[in-house]
Design a protein around this motif. Structure first.
Motif, PDB file in Angstrom:
ATOM      1  N   PRO A 182      19.188  50.344  19.474  1.00 45.58           N
ATOM      2  CA  PRO A 182      19.891  49.588  20.510  1.00 45.58           C
ATOM      3  C   PRO A 182      21.254  50.209  20.797  1.00 45.58           C
ATOM      4  CG  PRO A 182      19.437  48.228  18.571  1.00 45.58           C
ATOM      5  CD  PRO A 182      18.998  49.608  18.261  1.00 45.58           C
ATOM      6  N   THR A 183      21.776  49.900  21.977  1.00 46.11           N
ATOM      7  CA  THR A 183      23.082  50.459  22.348  1.00 46.11           C
ATOM      8  C   THR A 183      24.225  49.759  21.640  1.00 46.11           C
ATOM      9  OG1 THR A 183      23.094  49.025  24.288  1.00 46.11           O
ATOM     10  CG2 THR A 183      22.310  51.285  24.595  1.00 46.11           C
ATOM     11  N   GLY A 184      24.024  48.530  21.195  1.00 46.86           N
ATOM     12  CA  GLY A 184      25.086  47.776  20.529  1.00 46.86           C
ATOM     13  C   GLY A 184      25.325  48.255  19.103  1.00 46.86           C
ATOM     14  N   PRO A 185      26.567  48.122  18.624  1.00 44.72           N
ATOM     15  CA  PRO A 185      26.872  48.558  17.262  1.00 44.72           C
ATOM     16  C   PRO A 185      26.271  47.609  16.223  1.00 44.72           C
ATOM     17  CG  PRO A 185      28.784  47.504  18.246  1.00 44.72           C
ATOM     18  CD  PRO A 185      27.723  47.576  19.309  1.00 44.72           C
ATOM     19  N   GLY A 186      25.838  48.162  15.104  1.00 46.56           N
ATOM     20  CA  GLY A 186      25.354  47.369  13.992  1.00 46.56           C
ATOM     21  C   GLY A 186      23.937  46.839  14.111  1.00 46.56           C
ATOM     22  N   ALA A 187      23.302  47.025  15.230  1.00 42.71           N
ATOM     23  CA  ALA A 187      21.936  46.532  15.400  1.00 42.71           C
ATOM     24  C   ALA A 187      20.955  47.488  14.722  1.00 42.71           C
ATOM     25  CB  ALA A 187      21.611  46.395  16.880  1.00 42.71           C
ATOM     26  N   ARG A 188      19.898  46.924  14.164  1.00 50.24           N
ATOM     27  CA  ARG A 188      18.905  47.738  13.463  1.00 50.24           C
ATOM     28  C   ARG A 188      17.937  48.379  14.453  1.00 50.24           C
ATOM     29  NH1 ARG A 188      16.563  43.597   9.367  1.00 50.24           N
ATOM     30  NH2 ARG A 188      14.772  44.316  10.529  1.00 50.24           N
ATOM     31  N   PRO A 189      17.488  49.597  14.143  1.00 50.36           N
ATOM     32  CA  PRO A 189      16.502  50.244  15.024  1.00 50.36           C
ATOM     33  C   PRO A 189      15.124  49.613  14.836  1.00 50.36           C
ATOM     34  CG  PRO A 189      16.935  51.631  13.131  1.00 50.36           C
ATOM     35  CD  PRO A 189      17.892  50.473  13.040  1.00 50.36           C
ATOM     36  N   LYS A 190      14.327  49.697  15.880  1.00 47.56           N
ATOM     37  CA  LYS A 190      12.930  49.272  15.801  1.00 47.56           C
ATOM     38  C   LYS A 190      12.094  50.536  15.676  1.00 47.56           C
ATOM     39  CE  LYS A 190       9.284  46.821  18.079  1.00 47.56           C
ATOM     40  NZ  LYS A 190       8.935  45.692  18.900  1.00 47.56           N
ATOM     41  N   GLU A 191      11.149  50.519  14.743  1.00 46.56           N
ATOM     42  CA  GLU A 191      10.305  51.686  14.549  1.00 46.56           C
ATOM     43  C   GLU A 191       8.870  51.376  14.927  1.00 46.56           C
ATOM     44  OE1 GLU A 191      10.766  53.259  10.612  1.00 46.56           O
ATOM     45  OE2 GLU A 191      12.641  54.219  11.170  1.00 46.56           O
ATOM     46  N   LEU A 192       8.322  52.241  15.749  1.00 44.05           N
ATOM     47  CA  LEU A 192       6.910  52.164  16.103  1.00 44.05           C
ATOM     48  C   LEU A 192       6.220  53.334  15.401  1.00 44.05           C
ATOM     49  CD1 LEU A 192       7.292  51.452  19.912  1.00 44.05           C
ATOM     50  CD2 LEU A 192       6.535  49.844  18.165  1.00 44.05           C
ATOM     51  N   ARG A 193       5.592  53.043  14.286  1.00 41.71           N
ATOM     52  CA  ARG A 193       4.892  54.093  13.525  1.00 41.71           C
ATOM     53  C   ARG A 193       3.561  54.396  14.198  1.00 41.71           C
ATOM     54  NH1 ARG A 193       7.062  54.695   8.203  1.00 41.71           N
ATOM     55  NH2 ARG A 193       8.755  53.207   7.889  1.00 41.71           N
ATOM     56  N   PHE A 194       3.218  55.675  14.236  1.00 41.22           N
ATOM     57  CA  PHE A 194       2.016  56.079  14.958  1.00 41.22           C
ATOM     58  C   PHE A 194       0.733  55.509  14.356  1.00 41.22           C
ATOM     59  CE2 PHE A 194       4.216  60.028  16.864  1.00 41.22           C
ATOM     60  CZ  PHE A 194       4.636  59.279  17.935  1.00 41.22           C
ATOM     61  N   HIS A 195       0.712  55.200  13.063  1.00 41.57           N
ATOM     62  CA  HIS A 195      -0.507  54.623  12.501  1.00 41.57           C
ATOM     63  C   HIS A 195      -0.776  53.230  13.076  1.00 41.57           C
ATOM     64  CE1 HIS A 195       1.440  51.784   9.754  1.00 41.57           C
ATOM     65  NE2 HIS A 195       2.302  52.740   9.486  1.00 41.57           N
ATOM     66  N   SER A 196       0.247  52.614  13.706  1.00 36.75           N
ATOM     67  CA  SER A 196       0.048  51.289  14.318  1.00 36.75           C
ATOM     68  C   SER A 196      -0.020  51.357  15.843  1.00 36.75           C
ATOM     69  CB  SER A 196       1.165  50.344  13.890  1.00 36.75           C
ATOM     70  OG  SER A 196       2.401  50.780  14.414  1.00 36.75           O
ATOM     71  N   ILE A 197      -0.057  52.565  16.407  1.00 36.34           N
ATOM     72  CA  ILE A 197      -0.155  52.729  17.861  1.00 36.34           C
ATOM     73  C   ILE A 197      -1.562  53.198  18.216  1.00 36.34           C
ATOM     74  CG2 ILE A 197       0.656  54.029  19.870  1.00 36.34           C
ATOM     75  CD1 ILE A 197       3.399  54.146  18.597  1.00 36.34           C
ATOM     76  N   LEU A 198      -2.163  52.504  19.151  1.00 36.54           N
ATOM     77  CA  LEU A 198      -3.502  52.848  19.610  1.00 36.54           C
ATOM     78  C   LEU A 198      -3.458  53.917  20.701  1.00 36.54           C
ATOM     79  CD1 LEU A 198      -6.460  52.015  19.196  1.00 36.54           C
ATOM     80  CD2 LEU A 198      -6.121  50.286  20.957  1.00 36.54           C
ATOM     81  N   LYS A 199      -2.578  53.692  21.706  1.00 33.32           N
ATOM     82  CA  LYS A 199      -2.524  54.645  22.820  1.00 33.32           C
ATOM     83  C   LYS A 199      -1.289  54.405  23.685  1.00 33.32           C
ATOM     84  CE  LYS A 199      -5.454  51.687  25.680  1.00 33.32           C
ATOM     85  NZ  LYS A 199      -6.602  51.619  26.563  1.00 33.32           N
ATOM     86  N   VAL A 200      -1.015  55.382  24.537  1.00 36.93           N
ATOM     87  CA  VAL A 200      -0.014  55.262  25.596  1.00 36.93           C
ATOM     88  C   VAL A 200      -0.814  55.082  26.877  1.00 36.93           C
ATOM     89  CG1 VAL A 200       1.879  56.385  26.812  1.00 36.93           C
ATOM     90  CG2 VAL A 200       1.618  56.732  24.358  1.00 36.93           C
ATOM     91  N   ASP A 201      -0.487  54.031  27.623  1.00 33.84           N
ATOM     92  CA  ASP A 201      -1.345  53.624  28.730  1.00 33.84           C
ATOM     93  C   ASP A 201      -0.520  53.315  29.972  1.00 33.84           C
ATOM     94  OD1 ASP A 201      -3.822  53.068  29.795  1.00 33.84           O
ATOM     95  OD2 ASP A 201      -4.016  51.104  28.856  1.00 33.84           O
TER      96      ASP A 201
END
Length: 131
Positions: free
Chosen positions: A40-59
């Motif tokens: 996120p652009t704000g300070p102190g916010a945690r990143p969100k991770e999208l791990r590829f083992h949990s991604i089916l496809k880009v659509d």
């Protein structure tokens, strides 16, 4: 061979929020061989991770004048909408990294199946008996 921490691409993209108004929020994306991290652009916010083992496809890739819109579909069928500047090609970079990850995973699975099957496939050696 690509290492998991290697940065393939870094830059800005926007994620549509899950809120009622579904606003576009700017994120700093970091693409590695095994995940997409969204900071996120704000300070102190945690990143969100999208791990590829949990991604089916880009659509649903759609190009408008200024943006490319795309959706990441997770293995639990959740859809996450993104947009990026048309020239940034985030959708293509994520798709290629995901395919590379899936290919590496398929090769690992194949090799492990071969290794498990190899001991059973080896014929027994028999010693000749003296008469």
């Amino acid at each position: 061979m690509k290492t998991p921490g290697e940065v393939l691409r870094e830059g800005e993209l926007e994620k549509r929020s899950d809120s009622l108004f579904q606003l576009w929020k700017k994120k700093r994306g970091v693409l590695t061989p095994d995940r997409l991290s969204l900071f996120p652009t704000g300070p102190g916010a945690r990143p969100k991770e999208l791990r590829f083992h949990s991604i089916l496809k880009v659509d649903c890739v759609e190009r408008t004048g200024k943006y490319v819109y795309f959706t990441i579909v997770t293995t639990d069928r959740k859809e996450i909408d993104f947009r990026c500047a048309g020239e940034s090609c985030w959708n293509a970079a994520i798709t290629l990294a995901l395919i590379d990850f899936q290919n590496r995973r398929a090769l690992q699975d194949f090799r492990s199946r071969q290794e498990r099957a190899a001991p059973a496939a080896q014929p027994e050696t028999r010693t000749a008996r003296a008469p």
